[in-house]
Design a protein around this motif. Structure first.
Motif, PDB file in Angstrom:
ATOM      1  N   SER A  61       0.849  -1.177   0.000  1.00 56.98           N
ATOM      2  CA  SER A  61       0.000   0.000   0.000  1.00 56.98           C
ATOM      3  C   SER A  61       0.888   1.230   0.000  1.00 56.98           C
ATOM      4  O   SER A  61       1.923   1.234   0.662  1.00 56.98           O
ATOM      5  N   PRO A  62       0.508   2.283  -0.705  1.00 55.47           N
ATOM      6  CA  PRO A  62       1.323   3.495  -0.661  1.00 55.47           C
ATOM      7  C   PRO A  62       1.412   4.072   0.748  1.00 55.47           C
ATOM      8  O   PRO A  62       2.371   4.736   1.089  1.00 55.47           O
ATOM      9  N   LEU A  63       0.418   3.786   1.603  1.00 52.34           N
ATOM     10  CA  LEU A  63       0.447   4.279   2.971  1.00 52.34           C
ATOM     11  C   LEU A  63       1.211   3.354   3.908  1.00 52.34           C
ATOM     12  O   LEU A  63       1.830   3.790   4.859  1.00 52.34           O
ATOM     13  N   ILE A  64       1.156   2.045   3.647  1.00 54.32           N
ATOM     14  CA  ILE A  64       1.682   1.081   4.604  1.00 54.32           C
ATOM     15  C   ILE A  64       2.956   0.410   4.127  1.00 54.32           C
ATOM     16  O   ILE A  64       3.857   0.156   4.898  1.00 54.32           O
ATOM     17  N   ALA A  86       1.771   2.753   9.569  1.00 50.65           N
ATOM     18  CA  ALA A  86       1.195   3.396   8.386  1.00 50.65           C
ATOM     19  C   ALA A  86       1.482   4.892   8.376  1.00 50.65           C
ATOM     20  O   ALA A  86       0.675   5.673   7.899  1.00 50.65           O
ATOM     21  N   GLY A  87       2.616   5.279   8.919  1.00 44.56           N
ATOM     22  CA  GLY A  87       3.000   6.679   8.927  1.00 44.56           C
ATOM     23  C   GLY A  87       1.966   7.542   9.626  1.00 44.56           C
ATOM     24  O   GLY A  87       1.470   7.199  10.695  1.00 44.56           O
ATOM     25  N   ALA A  88       1.604   8.637   9.007  1.00 45.98           N
ATOM     26  CA  ALA A  88       0.625   9.554   9.589  1.00 45.98           C
ATOM     27  C   ALA A  88      -0.757   8.925   9.698  1.00 45.98           C
ATOM     28  O   ALA A  88      -1.578   9.363  10.491  1.00 45.98           O
ATOM     29  N   ALA A  89      -1.014   7.869   8.913  1.00 43.75           N
ATOM     30  CA  ALA A  89      -2.320   7.202   8.963  1.00 43.75           C
ATOM     31  C   ALA A  89      -2.487   6.383  10.231  1.00 43.75           C
ATOM     32  O   ALA A  89      -3.598   6.075  10.625  1.00 43.75           O
ATOM     33  N   GLY A  90      -1.405   5.971  10.870  1.00 39.44           N
ATOM     34  CA  GLY A  90      -1.490   5.202  12.105  1.00 39.44           C
ATOM     35  C   GLY A  90      -0.962   3.795  11.947  1.00 39.44           C
ATOM     36  O   GLY A  90       0.218   3.596  11.710  1.00 39.44           O
ATOM     37  N   VAL A  91      -1.861   2.804  12.043  1.00 34.09           N
ATOM     38  CA  VAL A  91      -1.486   1.399  12.012  1.00 34.09           C
ATOM     39  C   VAL A  91      -2.350   0.672  10.993  1.00 34.09           C
ATOM     40  O   VAL A  91      -3.569   0.820  10.987  1.00 34.09           O
ATOM     41  N   GLY A  92      -1.707  -0.123  10.136  1.00 32.42           N
ATOM     42  CA  GLY A  92      -2.439  -0.962   9.196  1.00 32.42           C
ATOM     43  C   GLY A  92      -2.696  -2.319   9.825  1.00 32.42           C
ATOM     44  O   GLY A  92      -1.866  -2.837  10.564  1.00 32.42           O
ATOM     45  N   ILE A 137      -7.110  -2.479   6.720  1.00 32.06           N
ATOM     46  CA  ILE A 137      -7.632  -1.205   7.212  1.00 32.06           C
ATOM     47  C   ILE A 137      -6.502  -0.458   7.900  1.00 32.06           C
ATOM     48  O   ILE A 137      -5.504  -1.050   8.308  1.00 32.06           O
ATOM     49  N   ALA A 138      -6.655   0.845   8.005  1.00 31.66           N
ATOM     50  CA  ALA A 138      -5.711   1.674   8.745  1.00 31.66           C
ATOM     51  C   ALA A 138      -6.491   2.405   9.825  1.00 31.66           C
ATOM     52  O   ALA A 138      -7.586   2.913   9.577  1.00 31.66           O
ATOM     53  N   GLY A 159      -1.983  -9.901  23.314  1.00 27.49           N
ATOM     54  CA  GLY A 159      -0.669 -10.448  23.028  1.00 27.49           C
ATOM     55  C   GLY A 159       0.258  -9.303  22.711  1.00 27.49           C
ATOM     56  O   GLY A 159      -0.017  -8.159  23.057  1.00 27.49           O
ATOM     57  N   ARG A 160       1.309  -9.573  22.028  1.00 29.63           N
ATOM     58  CA  ARG A 160       2.242  -8.534  21.635  1.00 29.63           C
ATOM     59  C   ARG A 160       1.845  -8.030  20.273  1.00 29.63           C
ATOM     60  O   ARG A 160       2.300  -8.521  19.267  1.00 29.63           O
ATOM     61  N   LEU A 161       0.967  -7.037  20.239  1.00 30.26           N
ATOM     62  CA  LEU A 161       0.426  -6.525  18.983  1.00 30.26           C
ATOM     63  C   LEU A 161       0.942  -5.140  18.662  1.00 30.26           C
ATOM     64  O   LEU A 161       0.433  -4.495  17.769  1.00 30.26           O
ATOM     65  N   GLU A 162       1.930  -4.650  19.393  1.00 31.68           N
ATOM     66  CA  GLU A 162       2.390  -3.286  19.153  1.00 31.68           C
ATOM     67  C   GLU A 162       2.855  -3.106  17.720  1.00 31.68           C
ATOM     68  O   GLU A 162       3.466  -3.987  17.152  1.00 31.68           O
ATOM     69  N   ALA A 163       2.575  -1.958  17.196  1.00 30.35           N
ATOM     70  CA  ALA A 163       3.061  -1.633  15.851  1.00 30.35           C
ATOM     71  C   ALA A 163       4.233  -0.694  15.944  1.00 30.35           C
ATOM     72  O   ALA A 163       4.423  -0.034  16.922  1.00 30.35           O
TER      73      ALA A 163
END
Length: 72
Positions: free
Chosen positions: A3-6, A29-35, A47-48, A68-72
């Motif tokens: 994805s261009p965002l992710i 996902a940069g400024a978008a957050g988390v994909g 989704i983001a 669980g360990r889901l940190e991005a």
């Protein structure tokens, strides 16, 4: 899927065991957050979500003992 965002820096949940369970993958996902996407369908849709929404989600999982360990 790239994805261009992710991009293509997806990481699997620590609960993923390779046995076809219901797991997710996450990517910054940069400024978008988390994909977020289904690990069984890596070329499928994703989704983001904004970082504050992701933090609330992970915090709720940890608080209930489900996380669980889901940190991005």
């Amino acid at each position: 899927m790239t994805s261009p965002l992710i991009g293509d820096q997806w990481r699997k949940s620590s609960y993923s065991n390779g046995a076809g369970g219901e797991c997710i993958e996450v990517a910054a996902a940069g400024a978008a957050g988390v994909g977020i996407r289904d690990s069984k369908m890596p070329r499928g849709p994703h989704i983001a979500v904004q970082l504050d929404a992701w933090d609330l989600f992970v915090g709720a999982l940890r608080h209930t003992g489900v996380g669980g360990r889901l940190e991005a």
